[in-house]
Write a protein that holds these residues in place. Structure first.
Motif, PDB file in Angstrom:
ATOM      1  N   SER A  14       0.833  -1.207   0.000  1.00 42.72           N
ATOM      2  CA  SER A  14       0.000   0.000   0.000  1.00 42.72           C
ATOM      3  C   SER A  14       0.866   1.256   0.000  1.00 42.72           C
ATOM      4  CB  SER A  14      -0.919   0.017   1.225  1.00 42.72           C
ATOM      5  OG  SER A  14      -1.852  -1.043   1.165  1.00 42.72           O
ATOM      6  N   PHE A  15       2.001   1.191   0.681  1.00 44.21           N
ATOM      7  CA  PHE A  15       2.927   2.326   0.723  1.00 44.21           C
ATOM      8  C   PHE A  15       3.431   2.658  -0.670  1.00 44.21           C
ATOM      9  CE2 PHE A  15       7.404   3.669   0.853  1.00 44.21           C
ATOM     10  CZ  PHE A  15       7.283   4.879   1.521  1.00 44.21           C
ATOM     11  N   PHE A  16       3.855   1.641  -1.409  1.00 42.17           N
ATOM     12  CA  PHE A  16       4.380   1.892  -2.752  1.00 42.17           C
ATOM     13  C   PHE A  16       3.262   2.245  -3.734  1.00 42.17           C
ATOM     14  CE2 PHE A  16       8.062  -0.261  -0.979  1.00 42.17           C
ATOM     15  CZ  PHE A  16       9.088   0.532  -1.472  1.00 42.17           C
ATOM     16  N   ALA A  17       2.087   1.652  -3.547  1.00 37.87           N
ATOM     17  CA  ALA A  17       0.960   1.986  -4.421  1.00 37.87           C
ATOM     18  C   ALA A  17       0.548   3.446  -4.249  1.00 37.87           C
ATOM     19  CB  ALA A  17      -0.220   1.063  -4.128  1.00 37.87           C
ATOM     20  N   TRP A  18       0.735   4.003  -3.045  1.00 35.11           N
ATOM     21  CA  TRP A  18       0.374   5.404  -2.790  1.00 35.11           C
ATOM     22  C   TRP A  18       1.077   6.337  -3.768  1.00 35.11           C
ATOM     23  CZ3 TRP A  18       2.830   9.958  -1.762  1.00 35.11           C
ATOM     24  CH2 TRP A  18       2.053  11.008  -1.261  1.00 35.11           C
ATOM     25  N   PHE A  19       2.305   6.010  -4.143  1.00 32.00           N
ATOM     26  CA  PHE A  19       3.095   6.892  -4.997  1.00 32.00           C
ATOM     27  C   PHE A  19       2.574   6.954  -6.432  1.00 32.00           C
ATOM     28  CE2 PHE A  19       6.065   6.190  -1.526  1.00 32.00           C
ATOM     29  CZ  PHE A  19       6.584   7.470  -1.346  1.00 32.00           C
ATOM     30  N   THR A  20       1.642   6.082  -6.791  1.00 33.91           N
ATOM     31  CA  THR A  20       1.111   6.140  -8.153  1.00 33.91           C
ATOM     32  C   THR A  20       0.248   7.382  -8.378  1.00 33.91           C
ATOM     33  OG1 THR A  20      -0.839   4.770  -7.631  1.00 33.91           O
ATOM     34  CG2 THR A  20       1.161   3.623  -8.376  1.00 33.91           C
ATOM     35  N   ARG A  21      -0.071   8.110  -7.313  1.00 35.58           N
ATOM     36  CA  ARG A  21      -0.812   9.369  -7.480  1.00 35.58           C
ATOM     37  C   ARG A  21       0.131  10.520  -7.839  1.00 35.58           C
ATOM     38  NH1 ARG A  21      -3.546   9.993  -1.869  1.00 35.58           N
ATOM     39  NH2 ARG A  21      -3.499   7.725  -2.115  1.00 35.58           N
ATOM     40  N   VAL A  22       1.426  10.306  -7.704  1.00 36.32           N
ATOM     41  CA  VAL A  22       2.427  11.339  -7.985  1.00 36.32           C
ATOM     42  C   VAL A  22       2.693  11.391  -9.491  1.00 36.32           C
ATOM     43  CG1 VAL A  22       4.771  12.127  -7.548  1.00 36.32           C
ATOM     44  CG2 VAL A  22       3.471  11.006  -5.719  1.00 36.32           C
ATOM     45  N   ASN A  23       2.580  12.569 -10.046  1.00 34.70           N
ATOM     46  CA  ASN A  23       2.735  12.706 -11.497  1.00 34.70           C
ATOM     47  C   ASN A  23       4.208  12.898 -11.865  1.00 34.70           C
ATOM     48  OD1 ASN A  23       2.319  12.999 -14.223  1.00 34.70           O
ATOM     49  ND2 ASN A  23       0.683  14.505 -14.017  1.00 34.70           N
ATOM     50  N   HIS A  24       4.947  11.800 -11.786  1.00 42.52           N
ATOM     51  CA  HIS A  24       6.362  11.784 -12.173  1.00 42.52           C
ATOM     52  C   HIS A  24       6.626  10.455 -12.858  1.00 42.52           C
ATOM     53  CE1 HIS A  24      10.751  11.648 -11.918  1.00 42.52           C
ATOM     54  NE2 HIS A  24      10.722  12.946 -11.712  1.00 42.52           N
ATOM     55  N   LYS A  25       7.485  10.470 -13.856  1.00 42.68           N
ATOM     56  CA  LYS A  25       7.708   9.256 -14.648  1.00 42.68           C
ATOM     57  C   LYS A  25       8.251   8.101 -13.814  1.00 42.68           C
ATOM     58  CE  LYS A  25      12.291  10.688 -16.330  1.00 42.68           C
ATOM     59  NZ  LYS A  25      13.086  11.003 -17.535  1.00 42.68           N
ATOM     60  N   LEU A  26       8.971   8.384 -12.729  1.00 43.95           N
ATOM     61  CA  LEU A  26       9.490   7.311 -11.883  1.00 43.95           C
ATOM     62  C   LEU A  26       8.384   6.564 -11.145  1.00 43.95           C
ATOM     63  CD1 LEU A  26      12.740   8.824 -10.292  1.00 43.95           C
ATOM     64  CD2 LEU A  26      12.566   7.027 -12.027  1.00 43.95           C
ATOM     65  N   CYS A  27       7.214   7.164 -11.070  1.00 43.90           N
ATOM     66  CA  CYS A  27       6.088   6.545 -10.368  1.00 43.90           C
ATOM     67  C   CYS A  27       5.147   5.797 -11.312  1.00 43.90           C
ATOM     68  CB  CYS A  27       5.300   7.600  -9.594  1.00 43.90           C
ATOM     69  SG  CYS A  27       6.278   8.452  -8.331  1.00 43.90           S
ATOM     70  N   ARG A  28       5.544   5.667 -12.543  1.00 43.00           N
ATOM     71  CA  ARG A  28       4.699   5.016 -13.552  1.00 43.00           C
ATOM     72  C   ARG A  28       5.099   3.555 -13.742  1.00 43.00           C
ATOM     73  NH1 ARG A  28       2.821   8.957 -12.473  1.00 43.00           N
ATOM     74  NH2 ARG A  28       1.552   7.361 -11.492  1.00 43.00           N
ATOM     75  N   GLY A  29       4.141   2.798 -14.294  1.00 38.24           N
ATOM     76  CA  GLY A  29       4.380   1.389 -14.613  1.00 38.24           C
ATOM     77  C   GLY A  29       3.190   0.828 -15.352  1.00 38.24           C
ATOM     78  N   GLY A  30       3.397  -0.254 -16.063  1.00 35.61           N
ATOM     79  CA  GLY A  30       2.340  -0.831 -16.877  1.00 35.61           C
ATOM     80  C   GLY A  30       1.139  -1.322 -16.099  1.00 35.61           C
ATOM     81  N   ASP A  31       1.341  -1.679 -14.811  1.00 31.21           N
ATOM     82  CA  ASP A  31       0.224  -2.159 -14.005  1.00 31.21           C
ATOM     83  C   ASP A  31      -0.837  -1.093 -13.778  1.00 31.21           C
ATOM     84  OD1 ASP A  31       1.167  -4.731 -13.699  1.00 31.21           O
ATOM     85  OD2 ASP A  31       2.268  -4.292 -11.867  1.00 31.21           O
ATOM     86  N   GLN A  32      -0.489   0.165 -13.973  1.00 27.33           N
ATOM     87  CA  GLN A  32      -1.448   1.256 -13.773  1.00 27.33           C
ATOM     88  C   GLN A  32      -2.347   1.445 -14.995  1.00 27.33           C
ATOM     89  OE1 GLN A  32       1.043   4.656 -12.585  1.00 27.33           O
ATOM     90  NE2 GLN A  32       2.383   3.153 -11.624  1.00 27.33           N
ATOM     91  N   SER A  33      -2.104   0.654 -16.046  1.00 25.84           N
ATOM     92  CA  SER A  33      -2.776   0.755 -17.344  1.00 25.84           C
ATOM     93  C   SER A  33      -2.357   2.056 -18.027  1.00 25.84           C
ATOM     94  CB  SER A  33      -4.296   0.622 -17.238  1.00 25.84           C
ATOM     95  OG  SER A  33      -4.905   1.733 -16.611  1.00 25.84           O
ATOM     96  N   LEU A  34      -2.692   2.200 -19.297  1.00 26.30           N
ATOM     97  CA  LEU A  34      -2.278   3.383 -20.050  1.00 26.30           C
ATOM     98  C   LEU A  34      -3.303   3.674 -21.131  1.00 26.30           C
ATOM     99  CD1 LEU A  34      -0.014   5.496 -20.844  1.00 26.30           C
ATOM    100  CD2 LEU A  34       0.792   3.753 -22.464  1.00 26.30           C
ATOM    101  N   PHE A  35      -3.823   4.910 -21.130  1.00 29.89           N
ATOM    102  CA  PHE A  35      -4.662   5.325 -22.256  1.00 29.89           C
ATOM    103  C   PHE A  35      -3.894   6.333 -23.089  1.00 29.89           C
ATOM    104  CE2 PHE A  35      -5.825   8.733 -19.254  1.00 29.89           C
ATOM    105  CZ  PHE A  35      -5.861   9.853 -20.076  1.00 29.89           C
ATOM    106  N   ILE A  36      -4.118   6.303 -24.387  1.00 30.10           N
ATOM    107  CA  ILE A  36      -3.424   7.212 -25.298  1.00 30.10           C
ATOM    108  C   ILE A  36      -4.226   7.308 -26.590  1.00 30.10           C
ATOM    109  CG2 ILE A  36      -1.951   5.325 -26.159  1.00 30.10           C
ATOM    110  CD1 ILE A  36       0.280   7.428 -26.575  1.00 30.10           C
ATOM    111  N   THR A  37      -4.322   8.488 -27.144  1.00 26.62           N
ATOM    112  CA  THR A  37      -5.020   8.614 -28.420  1.00 26.62           C
ATOM    113  C   THR A  37      -4.208   7.894 -29.491  1.00 26.62           C
ATOM    114  OG1 THR A  37      -3.911  10.692 -29.012  1.00 26.62           O
ATOM    115  CG2 THR A  37      -5.975  10.859 -27.765  1.00 26.62           C
ATOM    116  N   LYS A  38      -4.907   7.343 -30.451  1.00 30.54           N
ATOM    117  CA  LYS A  38      -4.202   6.637 -31.523  1.00 30.54           C
ATOM    118  C   LYS A  38      -3.269   7.584 -32.271  1.00 30.54           C
ATOM    119  CE  LYS A  38      -6.233   3.398 -33.977  1.00 30.54           C
ATOM    120  NZ  LYS A  38      -7.090   2.739 -35.004  1.00 30.54           N
ATOM    121  N   GLN A  39      -3.696   8.827 -32.403  1.00 32.42           N
ATOM    122  CA  GLN A  39      -2.889   9.816 -33.110  1.00 32.42           C
ATOM    123  C   GLN A  39      -1.550  10.034 -32.405  1.00 32.42           C
ATOM    124  OE1 GLN A  39      -4.820  13.621 -33.461  1.00 32.42           O
ATOM    125  NE2 GLN A  39      -3.327  14.432 -34.913  1.00 32.42           N
TER     126      GLN A  39
END
Length: 234
Positions: free
Chosen positions: A127-152
């Motif tokens: 839970s401690f490490f999952a908390w950091f997924t709210r931080v908008n920094h690339k080091l806090c990202r990962g595929g488990d958080q899913s990813l949306f992106i426009t096709k363009q």
């Protein structure tokens, strides 16, 4: 003239996911609106179990790709019909009405982003490490958080780098951070903690941290994969 409605293509890369693929497909169908979802694309990398037949019986469209998550994700994006791509792991469940949250974000001007994350575990450590997924920094990202992106944007960014057998999500998202505003949606996906429970939570988190450090220090895809094979996938 009425603007065309945005629709999402959900792209799920799989390899021998027979035990859980029906659960994720049924969940996605039950927790989204059919008017928002163009298709659920299961991109199979050569499963030797019943993944393909179960996915098809559950209502997904199955396409076949060379093995490798980056290759499978790129092929899924190439075949997708929706104007928004939503990349999702087979063991990750997005929040109810995730589709509308994604479309609202895109209509607000965000071309890419993800959800925050929780584990399906009561562990305070996770839970401690999952908390950091709210931080908008690339080091806090990962595929488990899913990813949306426009096709363009996906096309203009070049998609996933297929040289990366592992760490492909982080490498791609790092490039996206340099080119656009990355949106963190204020809701959570829930992902499986099984791997942490099997390998040891502290040990596995340490090795993931080392991969981030190695990447930061300039390690290439082959060096990262070598470390992954020796320390994580054993």
């Amino acid at each position: 003239m009425k603007k065309n409605k945005l629709q999402i293509s959900i792209v799920i890369p799989v390899l021998n996911e027979a035990n859980g693929i029906a659960k994720i497909i049924n969940y996605l169908t039950a927790n989204s609106s059919p008017t928002n979802i163009n298709e659920i694309l299961v991109v199979d990398g050569g499963s030797t179990d019943h993944t393909v037949s179960i996915a098809e019986q559950s209502g997904a469209k199955v396409i076949h790709s060379y093995k490798g998550r980056a290759k499978q994700l790129n092929y899924g994006a190439q075949q997708a019909k929706g104007s928004i791509l939503y990349f999702l792991h087979a063991d990750t469940l997005p929040p109810r009405d995730f589709d509308q949250s994604i479309i609202d974000a895109v209509e607000s001007g965000y071309q890419t982003g993800c959800f925050q994350m929780k584990f399906d575990s009561n562990s305070n450590f996770l839970s401690f490490f999952a908390w950091f997924t709210r931080v908008n920094h690339k080091l806090c990202r990962g595929g488990d958080q899913s990813l949306f992106i426009t096709k363009q944007l996906f096309k203009s960014s070049g998609g996933f780098n297929e040289d990366y057998v592992v760490y492909e999500d982080n490498e791609f998202i790092s490039r996206l951070y340099k080119s656009t505003v990355f949106k963190i949606l204020p809701r959570h996906v829930k992902t499986s903690a099984r791997r942490y429970e099997e390998r040891g939570m502290v040990t596995l988190q340490y090795h993931f941290g080392m991969m981030h450090l190695k990447n930061y220090l300039g390690a290439g895809p082959e060096q990262l994969y070598d470390y992954y094979k020796r320390k994580i996938s054993v």
